[in-house]
Write a protein that holds these residues in place. Structure first.
Motif, short mmCIF file in Angstrom:
data_model
loop_
_atom_site.label_atom_id
_atom_site.label_comp_id
_atom_site.label_asym_id
_atom_site.label_seq_id
_atom_site.Cartn_x
_atom_site.Cartn_y
_atom_site.Cartn_z
N LEU A 253 0.61 -1.06 6.23
CA LEU A 253 2.01 -1.38 5.90
C LEU A 253 2.98 -0.48 6.67
N ILE A 254 2.65 0.79 6.78
CA ILE A 254 3.53 1.72 7.49
C ILE A 254 3.60 1.35 8.97
N ASP A 255 2.47 1.02 9.57
CA ASP A 255 2.45 0.64 10.98
C ASP A 255 3.28 -0.62 11.21
N ARG A 256 3.09 -1.62 10.36
CA ARG A 256 3.82 -2.89 10.50
C ARG A 256 5.32 -2.70 10.25
N CYS A 257 5.65 -1.91 9.22
CA CYS A 257 7.07 -1.68 8.91
C CYS A 257 7.76 -0.86 9.99
N THR A 258 7.02 0.05 10.62
CA THR A 258 7.59 0.84 11.72
C THR A 258 8.01 -0.08 12.86
N GLY A 279 5.27 -8.20 -6.56
CA GLY A 279 4.43 -7.49 -7.51
C GLY A 279 3.80 -6.22 -6.98
N VAL A 280 3.40 -6.20 -5.70
CA VAL A 280 2.76 -5.01 -5.14
C VAL A 280 3.77 -3.87 -4.98
N ALA A 281 5.06 -4.19 -5.03
CA ALA A 281 6.09 -3.15 -4.95
C ALA A 281 6.05 -2.22 -6.14
N LEU A 286 1.99 3.18 -2.77
CA LEU A 286 2.63 2.54 -1.63
C LEU A 286 4.13 2.83 -1.59
N ARG A 287 4.76 2.91 -2.75
CA ARG A 287 6.18 3.27 -2.79
C ARG A 287 6.41 4.64 -2.15
#
Length: 356
Positions: A253-258, A279-281, A286-287
């Motif tokens: 997620l961090i790689d994709r969001c970057t 829901g995963v939020a 992860l938060r």
């Protein structure tokens, strides 16, 4: 302005009333959610027919409860909104038909709300986030990165080519013998890990120039480790594997969001907020990773309260209210939709819908 919202797209039957207080965040007057987890847990996932019947059985009562808790009658409302897709079509039809009937007898406007837009706009209800903002939508059925330019204006930057991240949590938890729903159980198990780096799991899509996701290979890797342990896991094994799973998902997620932040800042230099919804939020691990990412990139990070991450009526009521303010109402002939992309112009993911 007050709007009633109805949500029946999956396995939560929900009704809520929200109020627009002018500038800034809105106000939740009531938010009633009936979970069907106990009905579906024996099957290890949501059974559409069971879900639809439960919506039909309970929705009228929940709408009345939402009105009572808000201290309002139907005559006090300015509009009625319902999830009209995407989702399990039987359940969606129950909510839409109920909302249409109420709108018809009260002569109130009806708003057919995209379930994903409900998640997308929740941060405006709770935090008054201004447009444009970058959205990471992560749930059992969806995993997308979108530039949110305004109500009804979404540009998809990336999507999953196979499983959504929430689905990967559920299936991996099942493989590990943790039960259903997988997300909360995996997070609880990971909290007891003594060696979070014990299991070598792949980081899907890391380094790719696009913003797409993939989680089916990660799920397969979890299965392989379980088989290598003889198919029977001790509690310590489950804890360490759940923690390793969290690490791999977080890295992905961090790689994709970057990547997405780079594209977003180039296109919308005035934008300064990353919103996570779905829901995963609700996952605290992860938060924390996403909070750190935003700090490093000088972005604001916004996540709704935990109760508004999973499916609920307040997010549908708020999306309906935002649409009503713009005059975006729908006729009573609106047809429920099992599929309804936020960005209809986005190219389909190359292997969308293919499960490993």
């Amino acid at each position: 302005m007050k709007v009633l919202g109805i949500e029946t797209s999956c396995d939560e039957t929900a009704a809520a009333i929200v109020e627009d207080e002018g500038e800034g965040p809105g106000r939740v007057l009531s938010n009633v959610v009936l979970s069907q987890l106990d009905d579906h847990r024996p099957y290890g996932g949501v059974v559409p027919e069971i879900a639809a019947r439960a919506h039909l059985q309970h929705l009228d009562r929940l709408v009345r409860q939402a009105l009572d808790e808000a201290g309002l009658g139907l005559s006090d409302l300015d509009g009625i909104a319902a999830t009209a897709g995407p989702g399990l079509i039987g359940g969606v039809m129950v909510g839409v038909m109920t909302a249409k009937a109420m709108a018809a007898v009260t002569n109130l406007p009806f708003m057919a709300v995209n379930h994903l837009e409900g998640h997308a706009l929740t941060a405006r209800l709770t935090h008054g986030v201004t447009f444009p903002f970058l959205l990471l939508l992560v749930s059992g059925g969806h995993c997308q990165l979108l530039a949110v330019e305004g109500v009804g204006r979404y540009r998809r930057l990336g999507t999953t080519i196979d499983d959504a991240v929430g689905e990967a949590f559920d299936k991996s938890a099942k493989i590990m013998g943790l039960g259903y729903p997988g997300g909360p159980l995996m997070e609880k198990a990971a909290s007891g890990a003594t060696d979070p780096g014990r299991f070598d799991l792949p980081v899907p899509m890391k380094g790719r120039p696009d913003c797409d996701f993939s989680f089916s290979g990660l799920k397969t890797a979890v299965r392989r480790h379980v088989e290598n342990l003889g198919g029977t896991l001790l509690d310590a094994d489950r804890a360490d594997l759940a923690a390793s799973f969290h690490q791999a998902v977080g890295d992905s997620l961090i790689d994709r969001c970057t990547k997405a932040l780079k594209y977003f800042k180039a296109e919308f230099p005035e934008g300064k907020t990353l919103v996570v919804a779905g829901g995963v939020a609700a996952n605290q691990v992860l938060r924390a990773r996403l909070t750190d990412l935003c700090r490093r990139h000088k972005f604001d990070f916004v996540a709704p309260p935990l109760a508004l991450c999973t499916d609920n009526g307040a997010m549908i009521a708020w999306a309906g209210l935002e649409r009503l303010r713009l005059g975006l109402t729908d006729g009573l002939d609106f047809a429920p939709r099992p599929r309804w992309p936020l960005d209809p112009n986005a190219k389909a993911a190359p292997f969308a819908g293919v499960k490993a």
